[in-house]
Design a protein around this motif. Sequence first.
Motif, PDB file in Angstrom:
ATOM      1  N   ARG A  56      -6.853  18.728  -8.900  1.00 23.79           N
ATOM      2  CA  ARG A  56      -5.958  18.547  -7.772  1.00 23.79           C
ATOM      3  C   ARG A  56      -5.451  19.919  -7.339  1.00 23.79           C
ATOM      4  O   ARG A  56      -5.541  20.894  -8.075  1.00 23.79           O
ATOM      5  CB  ARG A  56      -4.805  17.634  -8.160  1.00 23.79           C
ATOM      6  CG  ARG A  56      -5.290  16.209  -8.462  1.00 23.79           C
ATOM      7  CD  ARG A  56      -4.195  15.358  -9.009  1.00 23.79           C
ATOM      8  NE  ARG A  56      -3.358  14.841  -7.929  1.00 23.79           N
ATOM      9  CZ  ARG A  56      -2.331  14.025  -8.143  1.00 23.79           C
ATOM     10  NH1 ARG A  56      -2.010  13.658  -9.348  1.00 23.79           N
ATOM     11  NH2 ARG A  56      -1.620  13.605  -7.120  1.00 23.79           N
ATOM     12  N   HIS A  75     -11.771   7.245 -10.774  1.00 19.25           N
ATOM     13  CA  HIS A  75     -11.296   8.575 -11.134  1.00 19.25           C
ATOM     14  C   HIS A  75     -12.162   9.584 -10.390  1.00 19.25           C
ATOM     15  O   HIS A  75     -13.380   9.561 -10.496  1.00 19.25           O
ATOM     16  CB  HIS A  75     -11.402   8.796 -12.638  1.00 19.25           C
ATOM     17  CG  HIS A  75     -10.987  10.171 -13.056  1.00 19.25           C
ATOM     18  ND1 HIS A  75      -9.679  10.573 -13.058  1.00 19.25           N
ATOM     19  CD2 HIS A  75     -11.712  11.237 -13.455  1.00 19.25           C
ATOM     20  CE1 HIS A  75      -9.620  11.837 -13.459  1.00 19.25           C
ATOM     21  NE2 HIS A  75     -10.842  12.256 -13.704  1.00 19.25           N
ATOM     22  N   GLN A  82       2.294  17.717  -6.925  1.00 18.00           N
ATOM     23  CA  GLN A  82       1.266  16.773  -6.514  1.00 18.00           C
ATOM     24  C   GLN A  82       1.850  15.670  -5.649  1.00 18.00           C
ATOM     25  O   GLN A  82       2.992  15.242  -5.851  1.00 18.00           O
ATOM     26  CB  GLN A  82       0.594  16.166  -7.746  1.00 18.00           C
ATOM     27  CG  GLN A  82       0.006  17.195  -8.686  1.00 18.00           C
ATOM     28  CD  GLN A  82      -1.031  18.059  -8.010  1.00 18.00           C
ATOM     29  OE1 GLN A  82      -1.848  17.560  -7.253  1.00 18.00           O
ATOM     30  NE2 GLN A  82      -0.984  19.350  -8.269  1.00 18.00           N
ATOM     31  N   LYS A  83       1.057  15.211  -4.711  1.00 11.51           N
ATOM     32  CA  LYS A  83       1.472  14.095  -3.870  1.00 11.51           C
ATOM     33  C   LYS A  83       1.450  12.813  -4.707  1.00 11.51           C
ATOM     34  O   LYS A  83       0.629  12.660  -5.608  1.00 11.51           O
ATOM     35  CB  LYS A  83       0.537  13.952  -2.685  1.00 11.51           C
ATOM     36  CG  LYS A  83       0.607  15.120  -1.732  1.00 11.51           C
ATOM     37  CD  LYS A  83       0.068  14.721  -0.383  1.00 11.51           C
ATOM     38  CE  LYS A  83       0.043  15.871   0.565  1.00 11.51           C
ATOM     39  NZ  LYS A  83       1.305  16.233   1.117  1.00 11.51           N
ATOM     40  N   ILE A  84       2.351  11.920  -4.381  1.00 14.34           N
ATOM     41  CA  ILE A  84       2.431  10.665  -5.110  1.00 14.34           C
ATOM     42  C   ILE A  84       1.254   9.781  -4.695  1.00 14.34           C
ATOM     43  O   ILE A  84       1.009   9.579  -3.510  1.00 14.34           O
ATOM     44  CB  ILE A  84       3.763   9.951  -4.816  1.00 14.34           C
ATOM     45  CG1 ILE A  84       4.930  10.807  -5.284  1.00 14.34           C
ATOM     46  CG2 ILE A  84       3.799   8.594  -5.497  1.00 14.34           C
ATOM     47  CD1 ILE A  84       6.267  10.291  -4.847  1.00 14.34           C
ATOM     48  N   ARG A  85       0.543   9.270  -5.687  1.00 11.31           N
ATOM     49  CA  ARG A  85      -0.583   8.376  -5.426  1.00 11.31           C
ATOM     50  C   ARG A  85      -0.145   6.940  -5.661  1.00 11.31           C
ATOM     51  O   ARG A  85       0.832   6.673  -6.366  1.00 11.31           O
ATOM     52  CB  ARG A  85      -1.757   8.723  -6.347  1.00 11.31           C
ATOM     53  CG  ARG A  85      -2.297  10.118  -6.108  1.00 11.31           C
ATOM     54  CD  ARG A  85      -3.410  10.423  -7.048  1.00 11.31           C
ATOM     55  NE  ARG A  85      -2.885  10.503  -8.414  1.00 11.31           N
ATOM     56  CZ  ARG A  85      -3.590  10.892  -9.461  1.00 11.31           C
ATOM     57  NH1 ARG A  85      -4.835  11.235  -9.317  1.00 11.31           N
ATOM     58  NH2 ARG A  85      -3.049  10.944 -10.664  1.00 11.31           N
ATOM     59  N   TRP A  86      -0.891   6.027  -5.089  1.00  8.67           N
ATOM     60  CA  TRP A  86      -0.595   4.609  -5.236  1.00  8.67           C
ATOM     61  C   TRP A  86      -0.670   4.202  -6.705  1.00  8.67           C
ATOM     62  O   TRP A  86       0.169   3.459  -7.194  1.00  8.67           O
ATOM     63  CB  TRP A  86      -1.563   3.795  -4.377  1.00  8.67           C
ATOM     64  CG  TRP A  86      -1.268   2.347  -4.337  1.00  8.67           C
ATOM     65  CD1 TRP A  86      -0.306   1.734  -3.604  1.00  8.67           C
ATOM     66  CD2 TRP A  86      -1.948   1.312  -5.053  1.00  8.67           C
ATOM     67  NE1 TRP A  86      -0.337   0.383  -3.822  1.00  8.67           N
ATOM     68  CE2 TRP A  86      -1.348   0.107  -4.709  1.00  8.67           C
ATOM     69  CE3 TRP A  86      -3.009   1.302  -5.945  1.00  8.67           C
ATOM     70  CZ2 TRP A  86      -1.761  -1.104  -5.221  1.00  8.67           C
ATOM     71  CZ3 TRP A  86      -3.417   0.095  -6.455  1.00  8.67           C
ATOM     72  CH2 TRP A  86      -2.796  -1.098  -6.098  1.00  8.67           C
ATOM     73  N   ALA A  87      -1.676   4.697  -7.399  1.00 10.06           N
ATOM     74  CA  ALA A  87      -1.846   4.371  -8.816  1.00 10.06           C
ATOM     75  C   ALA A  87      -0.684   4.920  -9.651  1.00 10.06           C
ATOM     76  O   ALA A  87      -0.307   4.323 -10.664  1.00 10.06           O
ATOM     77  CB  ALA A  87      -3.167   4.921  -9.334  1.00 10.06           C
ATOM     78  N   ASP A  88      -0.104   6.041  -9.227  1.00 13.29           N
ATOM     79  CA  ASP A  88       1.069   6.574  -9.920  1.00 13.29           C
ATOM     80  C   ASP A  88       2.239   5.599  -9.815  1.00 13.29           C
ATOM     81  O   ASP A  88       3.024   5.451 -10.754  1.00 13.29           O
ATOM     82  CB  ASP A  88       1.480   7.926  -9.338  1.00 13.29           C
ATOM     83  CG  ASP A  88       0.440   9.004  -9.565  1.00 13.29           C
ATOM     84  OD1 ASP A  88      -0.367   8.859 -10.512  1.00 13.29           O
ATOM     85  OD2 ASP A  88       0.424   9.986  -8.793  1.00 13.29           O
ATOM     86  N   ILE A  91     -11.402   2.396  -5.516  1.00 12.87           N
ATOM     87  CA  ILE A  91     -10.336   3.343  -5.189  1.00 12.87           C
ATOM     88  C   ILE A  91      -9.153   3.179  -6.144  1.00 12.87           C
ATOM     89  O   ILE A  91      -8.593   4.166  -6.623  1.00 12.87           O
ATOM     90  CB  ILE A  91      -9.888   3.171  -3.720  1.00 12.87           C
ATOM     91  CG1 ILE A  91     -11.001   3.636  -2.792  1.00 12.87           C
ATOM     92  CG2 ILE A  91      -8.600   3.932  -3.457  1.00 12.87           C
ATOM     93  CD1 ILE A  91     -10.753   3.320  -1.341  1.00 12.87           C
ATOM     94  N   THR A 141       0.812  -1.224   0.000  1.00 10.97           N
ATOM     95  CA  THR A 141       0.000   0.000   0.000  1.00 10.97           C
ATOM     96  C   THR A 141       0.840   1.267   0.000  1.00 10.97           C
ATOM     97  O   THR A 141       0.293   2.354   0.046  1.00 10.97           O
ATOM     98  CB  THR A 141      -0.925   0.031   1.232  1.00 10.97           C
ATOM     99  OG1 THR A 141      -0.126   0.014   2.413  1.00 10.97           O
ATOM    100  CG2 THR A 141      -1.872  -1.153   1.234  1.00 10.97           C
ATOM    101  N   ALA A 175       3.063   4.359  -1.302  1.00  6.79           N
ATOM    102  CA  ALA A 175       3.276   5.202  -2.482  1.00  6.79           C
ATOM    103  C   ALA A 175       4.713   5.696  -2.384  1.00  6.79           C
ATOM    104  O   ALA A 175       5.007   6.633  -1.654  1.00  6.79           O
ATOM    105  CB  ALA A 175       2.293   6.359  -2.507  1.00  6.79           C
TER     106      ALA A 175
END
Length: 169
Positions: free
Chosen positions: A123, A118, A128-134, A114, A41, A43
């Motif tokens: 944003r 989308h 931008q903060k790093i997302r898990w999907a990134d 999640i 989990t 990022a």
Amino acid sequence: MARTSTIGLTNIWKDRGISRNTKIHIMNALVFPIATYGSETWALGAADRKKIKAFEMWCWRRLLRISWKEHKSNEFVNNQIGCRVNLCQKVDKIKLQYFGHIARREGDNMEKIIAQGHVEGKRKRGRQKIRWADGIREITGLDVCTASRYAQDRDGLNVIISRSTKGQS
């Protein structure tokens, strides 16, 4: 906690009666699972990966009893250990396996929404903060929707996992 457990095993690392291979197996069985707990989990950014690599090298140097004063390179340490897969690659593999597990789940569940959803809107300004999907996009080189289509087939996901984690160092 993993650092504490590594220090707690100092008597094993110093014991010359225990083979190096056994010590490596102990490190992989007792220390690295603590360090990577919940890593599916995370990022991860570049700084986080750097810290993981530094921790791994610190552990291997403790195991081999190599002081920082000896000026041995990380390549030398990896050759001594015979390390083929580093800790960051293991984290990426665990993350992709979890992504495949989520993508294959039936119906509408919270994790799938999640991971693949989308959110409408913009944003915030700034970096931008790093997302898990990134992270999934960075590891695989595919967008999340395409990766989830590949993940429906376990063999397809295993090909992506082996291709994605092989080239990292």
